[in-house]
Design a protein around this motif. Structure first.
Motif, PDB file in Angstrom:
ATOM      1  N   LEU A   1      34.977 -55.880  19.883  1.00 33.15           N
ATOM      2  CA  LEU A   1      35.495 -54.530  20.142  1.00 33.15           C
ATOM      3  C   LEU A   1      35.735 -54.304  21.632  1.00 33.15           C
ATOM      4  CD1 LEU A   1      33.230 -52.541  17.664  1.00 33.15           C
ATOM      5  CD2 LEU A   1      35.691 -52.888  17.463  1.00 33.15           C
TER       6      LEU A   1
ATOM      7  N   ASP B   1      40.860 -45.590  19.477  1.00 34.33           N
ATOM      8  CA  ASP B   1      40.180 -46.093  20.676  1.00 34.33           C
ATOM      9  C   ASP B   1      38.769 -45.524  20.834  1.00 34.33           C
ATOM     10  OD1 ASP B   1      42.354 -47.653  21.412  1.00 34.33           O
ATOM     11  OD2 ASP B   1      43.297 -46.022  22.513  1.00 34.33           O
TER      12      ASP B   1
ATOM     13  N   LYS C   1      36.463 -47.249  18.346  1.00 32.24           N
ATOM     14  CA  LYS C   1      36.145 -48.616  18.785  1.00 32.24           C
ATOM     15  C   LYS C   1      35.106 -48.610  19.904  1.00 32.24           C
ATOM     16  CE  LYS C   1      40.681 -50.692  17.842  1.00 32.24           C
ATOM     17  NZ  LYS C   1      41.864 -51.291  18.498  1.00 32.24           N
TER      18      LYS C   1
ATOM     19  N   ASN D   1      41.445 -48.218  14.086  1.00 26.67           N
ATOM     20  CA  ASN D   1      42.419 -48.430  15.167  1.00 26.67           C
ATOM     21  C   ASN D   1      42.338 -47.362  16.248  1.00 26.67           C
ATOM     22  OD1 ASN D   1      43.715 -50.834  14.312  1.00 26.67           O
ATOM     23  ND2 ASN D   1      44.843 -49.691  12.758  1.00 26.67           N
TER      24      ASN D   1
ATOM     25  N   GLU E   1      36.339 -56.579  23.907  1.00 29.78           N
ATOM     26  CA  GLU E   1      37.472 -57.398  24.338  1.00 29.78           C
ATOM     27  C   GLU E   1      38.802 -56.733  23.990  1.00 29.78           C
ATOM     28  OE1 GLU E   1      35.774 -61.993  24.361  1.00 29.78           O
ATOM     29  OE2 GLU E   1      36.684 -61.192  22.532  1.00 29.78           O
ATOM     30  N   ASN E   2      38.860 -56.087  22.817  1.00 31.15           N
ATOM     31  CA  ASN E   2      40.076 -55.363  22.425  1.00 31.15           C
ATOM     32  C   ASN E   2      40.374 -54.220  23.384  1.00 31.15           C
ATOM     33  OD1 ASN E   2      40.649 -56.940  20.186  1.00 31.15           O
ATOM     34  ND2 ASN E   2      39.439 -55.691  18.792  1.00 31.15           N
TER      35      ASN E   2
ATOM     36  N   LYS F   1      41.574 -55.732  26.686  1.00 38.63           N
ATOM     37  CA  LYS F   1      42.946 -56.237  26.538  1.00 38.63           C
ATOM     38  C   LYS F   1      43.952 -55.095  26.569  1.00 38.63           C
ATOM     39  CE  LYS F   1      45.821 -59.116  23.520  1.00 38.63           C
ATOM     40  NZ  LYS F   1      45.866 -59.895  22.248  1.00 38.63           N
ATOM     41  N   LYS F   2      43.617 -53.983  25.927  1.00 40.12           N
ATOM     42  CA  LYS F   2      44.552 -52.859  25.841  1.00 40.12           C
ATOM     43  C   LYS F   2      44.679 -52.101  27.155  1.00 40.12           C
ATOM     44  CE  LYS F   2      45.646 -48.683  23.236  1.00 40.12           C
ATOM     45  NZ  LYS F   2      45.353 -47.851  22.036  1.00 40.12           N
TER      46      LYS F   2
END
Length: 307
Positions: free
Chosen positions: A126, A101, A104, A99, A128-129, A132-133
């Motif tokens: 990864l 950053d 990732k 989790n 895309e996450n 999104k964030k």
């Protein structure tokens, strides 16, 4: 950690000794993290909120220290292009770091560099996450390289529509930001996100030997030249042009008159606008205009040799 870093910077040291120091340090942090996890669970069961808060802070501090060690260790393998080794390293640390950053982001880069259909798809998840964030308010808050790599990963897995939609989002947000900047006389910030994405995609097509489309994409990415031309963007542009020149000189490819004119017109504009822009960040002795003239000379030599 400092001892391991100094050992890493000492080129006379054996690489296995360097890696072992980071491994030993990482294992100590993992042990601490497990102990803190156990302590945290005990605090939850007892309902001791003060102890729980203290333990959470200790855990987060220990995790940051572990991430530092992990990234230094991964960097040793990165310099050797051993991306599968880095992947194993990240998988072993997933229990505590999945989790985080930084974890990732660097794991996504590692998967991207392996350039297989499976690794591209895993990198997409990864990336895309991350988008999104960090791109919820503005997609320009996401670093350009993440967006560029995500676009390339989409293209390499035949998800072209997703790549195009992402670029449309970037374009719309840059237009919005440009409108805001135009209303602020003190703001002279240039926006490079879409430019970098197109540069990377253009370079990808050149690497895949589709030079015509790749170079056209690169030329388009630098519009308008007055705002997009810099030492960084020129560096990637000239690399693709030089690669194309090499292929032409070996007569592996032929150039149409239309492509010939397009490249020369582009280099003419670069020469005009790049007269006072250094071609390199580290070496200020040559301008972009100077290098553009050299490239034109090489292209003219190729043209003449065909006649």
């Amino acid at each position: 950690l400092l001892d391991a870093i100094i050992t890493d910077n000492n080129h006379n040291q054996n690489k296995s000794n360097q890696i072992k120091k980071f491994q030993d340090l990482g294992n100590k942090h993992i042990e601490n993290l497990r102990n803190l996890t156990k302590k945290l669970n005990e605090s939850k069961e007892s309902g001791d909120t003060v102890r729980m808060k203290q333990t959470v802070n200790e855990y987060l501090l220990c995790l940051e220290k572990y991430i530092q060690v992990l990234m230094y260790q991964a960097n040793i393998y990165w310099k050797q292009d051993k991306y599968s080794e880095i992947q194993l390293l990240f998988e072993k640390s997933r229990e505590f770091c999945d989790n985080h950053d930084i974890w990732k982001l660097n794991y996504a880069h590692t998967l991207f560099m392996q350039q297989t259909p499976i690794s591209f798809n895993e990198a997409i998840i990864l990336y895309e996450n991350i988008v999104k964030k960090f791109g919820e308010i503005s997609i320009l808050n996401v670093t350009a390289m993440v967006l560029a790599n995500l676009c390339v990963a989409y293209i390499m897995t035949t998800q072209n529509e997703e790549a195009e939609e992402l670029m449309r989002q970037i374009e719309r947000e840059e237009e919005r930001q440009l409108h805001v900047n135009n209303n602020n006389a003190n703001n002279t910030t240039n926006l490079y996100h879409l430019c970098i994405v197109n540069l990377v995609i253009g370079t990808l097509y050149c690497c895949k030997s589709n030079y015509i489309f790749g170079i056209q994409r690169i030329i388009k990415s630098l519009e308008p030249l007055e705002k997009k031309l810099s030492a960084d963007t020129w560096y990637h542009t000239k690399r693709c042009l030089l690669s194309y020149l090499q292929m032409l000189s070996k007569q592996i490819y032929l150039m149409s008159t239309e492509t010939e004119n397009e490249i020369i017109q582009f280099l003419d504009k670069v020469e005009q606008i790049g007269a006072n822009i250094s071609a390199s960040i580290s070496n200020k002795s040559k301008t972009i205009a100077f290098e553009s003239r050299l490239l034109k000379m090489y292209f003219y030599q190729i043209f003449e040799s065909r006649q």
